[in-house]
Design a protein around this motif. Sequence first.
Motif, PDB file in Angstrom:
ATOM      1  N   HIS A 119       6.554  -4.111  11.598  1.00  0.00           N
ATOM      2  CA  HIS A 119       7.343  -3.284  12.970  1.00  0.00           C
ATOM      3  C   HIS A 119       7.373  -4.753  13.957  1.00  0.00           C
ATOM      4  O   HIS A 119       6.883  -5.690  13.922  1.00  0.00           O
ATOM      5  CB  HIS A 119       6.359  -2.445  13.713  1.00  0.00           C
ATOM      6  N   GLY A 120       8.720  -4.454  14.872  1.00  0.00           N
ATOM      7  CA  GLY A 120       8.798  -5.275  15.623  1.00  0.00           C
ATOM      8  C   GLY A 120       9.129  -6.902  15.072  1.00  0.00           C
ATOM      9  O   GLY A 120       9.669  -7.069  14.112  1.00  0.00           O
ATOM     10  N   GLU A 121       8.410  -7.955  15.589  1.00  0.00           N
ATOM     11  CA  GLU A 121       8.385  -9.130  15.030  1.00  0.00           C
ATOM     12  C   GLU A 121       7.522  -9.747  14.211  1.00  0.00           C
ATOM     13  O   GLU A 121       7.425 -10.797  13.572  1.00  0.00           O
ATOM     14  CB  GLU A 121       8.478 -10.043  16.179  1.00  0.00           C
ATOM     15  N   SER A 122       6.311  -8.628  13.834  1.00  0.00           N
ATOM     16  CA  SER A 122       5.315  -9.082  13.101  1.00  0.00           C
ATOM     17  C   SER A 122       6.004  -9.214  11.387  1.00  0.00           C
ATOM     18  O   SER A 122       6.700  -8.314  11.114  1.00  0.00           O
ATOM     19  CB  SER A 122       4.163  -8.342  13.213  1.00  0.00           C
ATOM     20  N   GLY A 123       5.152  -9.677  10.530  1.00  0.00           N
ATOM     21  CA  GLY A 123       5.547  -9.732   9.203  1.00  0.00           C
ATOM     22  C   GLY A 123       4.798  -8.481   8.351  1.00  0.00           C
ATOM     23  O   GLY A 123       4.420  -7.565   8.954  1.00  0.00           O
ATOM     24  N   GLY A 124       4.864  -8.751   7.190  1.00  0.00           N
ATOM     25  CA  GLY A 124       4.477  -7.656   6.404  1.00  0.00           C
ATOM     26  C   GLY A 124       5.616  -6.569   5.913  1.00  0.00           C
ATOM     27  O   GLY A 124       6.423  -6.299   6.431  1.00  0.00           O
ATOM     28  N   LYS A 125       5.333  -6.285   4.595  1.00  0.00           N
ATOM     29  CA  LYS A 125       6.541  -5.508   3.768  1.00  0.00           C
ATOM     30  C   LYS A 125       6.405  -4.022   3.926  1.00  0.00           C
ATOM     31  O   LYS A 125       7.473  -3.520   3.593  1.00  0.00           O
ATOM     32  CB  LYS A 125       6.371  -6.190   2.429  1.00  0.00           C
ATOM     33  N   THR A 126       5.368  -3.645   4.130  1.00  0.00           N
ATOM     34  CA  THR A 126       5.097  -1.905   3.863  1.00  0.00           C
ATOM     35  C   THR A 126       4.187  -1.670   5.210  1.00  0.00           C
ATOM     36  O   THR A 126       3.625  -2.290   5.694  1.00  0.00           O
ATOM     37  CB  THR A 126       4.320  -1.641   2.866  1.00  0.00           C
ATOM     38  N   THR A 127       4.444  -0.263   5.486  1.00  0.00           N
ATOM     39  CA  THR A 127       3.634   0.239   6.388  1.00  0.00           C
ATOM     40  C   THR A 127       2.466   1.156   5.655  1.00  0.00           C
ATOM     41  O   THR A 127       2.640   1.889   4.600  1.00  0.00           O
ATOM     42  CB  THR A 127       4.602   1.273   7.083  1.00  0.00           C
ATOM     43  N   SER A 128       1.349   0.980   6.036  1.00  0.00           N
ATOM     44  CA  SER A 128       0.069   1.884   5.307  1.00  0.00           C
ATOM     45  C   SER A 128      -0.831   2.847   6.254  1.00  0.00           C
ATOM     46  O   SER A 128      -1.662   3.300   5.895  1.00  0.00           O
ATOM     47  CB  SER A 128      -0.934   0.813   4.881  1.00  0.00           C
ATOM     48  N   PHE A 129      -0.200   3.085   7.442  1.00  0.00           N
ATOM     49  CA  PHE A 129      -0.479   4.167   8.449  1.00  0.00           C
ATOM     50  C   PHE A 129      -2.163   4.029   8.746  1.00  0.00           C
ATOM     51  O   PHE A 129      -2.885   4.774   8.978  1.00  0.00           O
ATOM     52  CB  PHE A 129      -0.491   5.313   7.716  1.00  0.00           C
ATOM     53  N   GLY A 130      -2.492   2.558   8.838  1.00  0.00           N
ATOM     54  CA  GLY A 130      -3.732   2.350   9.428  1.00  0.00           C
ATOM     55  C   GLY A 130      -4.675   1.490   8.358  1.00  0.00           C
ATOM     56  O   GLY A 130      -5.646   0.977   8.685  1.00  0.00           O
ATOM     57  N   HIS A 131      -4.158   1.536   6.945  1.00  0.00           N
ATOM     58  CA  HIS A 131      -5.216   0.822   5.977  1.00  0.00           C
ATOM     59  C   HIS A 131      -5.311  -0.606   6.370  1.00  0.00           C
ATOM     60  O   HIS A 131      -6.276  -1.054   6.531  1.00  0.00           O
ATOM     61  CB  HIS A 131      -4.922   1.126   4.498  1.00  0.00           C
ATOM     62  N   TYR A 132      -4.042  -1.406   6.028  1.00  0.00           N
ATOM     63  CA  TYR A 132      -3.889  -2.835   6.060  1.00  0.00           C
ATOM     64  C   TYR A 132      -3.946  -3.166   7.559  1.00  0.00           C
ATOM     65  O   TYR A 132      -4.331  -4.070   8.268  1.00  0.00           O
ATOM     66  CB  TYR A 132      -2.679  -3.383   5.447  1.00  0.00           C
ATOM     67  N   GLU A 133      -3.369  -2.040   8.624  1.00  0.00           N
ATOM     68  CA  GLU A 133      -3.284  -2.465   9.950  1.00  0.00           C
ATOM     69  C   GLU A 133      -4.576  -2.453  10.714  1.00  0.00           C
ATOM     70  O   GLU A 133      -4.776  -3.331  11.516  1.00  0.00           O
ATOM     71  CB  GLU A 133      -2.546  -1.194  10.656  1.00  0.00           C
ATOM     72  N   LYS A 134      -5.668  -1.896  10.054  1.00  0.00           N
ATOM     73  CA  LYS A 134      -6.857  -2.118  10.642  1.00  0.00           C
ATOM     74  C   LYS A 134      -7.588  -3.496  10.466  1.00  0.00           C
ATOM     75  O   LYS A 134      -8.160  -4.026  11.392  1.00  0.00           O
ATOM     76  CB  LYS A 134      -8.003  -1.012  10.172  1.00  0.00           C
TER      77      LYS A 134
END
Length: 301
Positions: A119-134
């Motif tokens: 999201h925005g300017e951050s990297g990362g290929k997928t959204t995990s709805f809190g798993h990797y985000e934590k």
Amino acid sequence: MKKLLVTLGIVLSYILLVGFFFTNKMMFIKKKTEKEILDQETFDGHYNHEEYEALEKKNVIIPSPHGYDIKGSLIAPYDNGRYMIFCHGVTVSRFNSIKYMNLFLKRGWNVLIYDHRRHGESGGKTTSFGHYEKFDLQAVVNWVRAEYGNDIKLGIHGESMGAVTTLLYAGMIEDGADFYIADCPFDDFEKQLVYRLKVEFRLPGSLVMPIAKTFLKLRDRYSINDVSPIAVVDRIEHPVLFIHSEKDDYIPYESSRLLYEKKMGAKKIFIAEKGTHAMSYTENREEYQKIINEFLEEIGI
């Protein structure tokens, strides 16, 4: 034999279609553009371009433990050791956190808003709805404490997916903030997905979830079962304020009720009368600010 092969072909096609379609919708959920976000926030009276640009901001780049950069903005006008971190919801960016940021700036807090992975300017290929985000939030917390010391007062505010991220992080062993505000989280990811399947596709979860769970595990390397705030909320030692709108038709407000009931120790809950999903502040501004003031006073901050 021919009928068997045809049947197997249909079953395999169904499994592949369901598996890829629904995991694609989760992993690569369509995001809003920066213009769409700012236009909405301006329309709702939360964003003033001139005022935001006038703030003295420090661009922050924090390495994620998953190999990309987390980017954000730090506004720190106060030398008082008080810091707030804000976690935005899915499809938006740090700009969606400005309304909450302003609430705490006015209350004498330094603030950090940042973009979740993908999201925005951050990297990362997928959204995990809190798993990797934590784990990214953990890196952000560690950065703030490394920069400003372990004796600071630190709070975290999350909205929607950001609230789930906040609770999952708080449920980790370290519980590294002094308090948390969780605005409209779901209590369990699988339960939320089953609910959305029924609402959006009129499909029973039993036809989709076993396939989707397997594909997600293979494709994004985590289990839907791991994204469950209700499974960890009783581990959170520090105070939590739960906020939800009674008319939320995307994540039912009962999720926050269940989380509140299971949370041990200091806690508070506010169910707003007006507003749909993630609109508790927009539609109940005085009440929202009042409940924050009461919560901070009750926990001695």
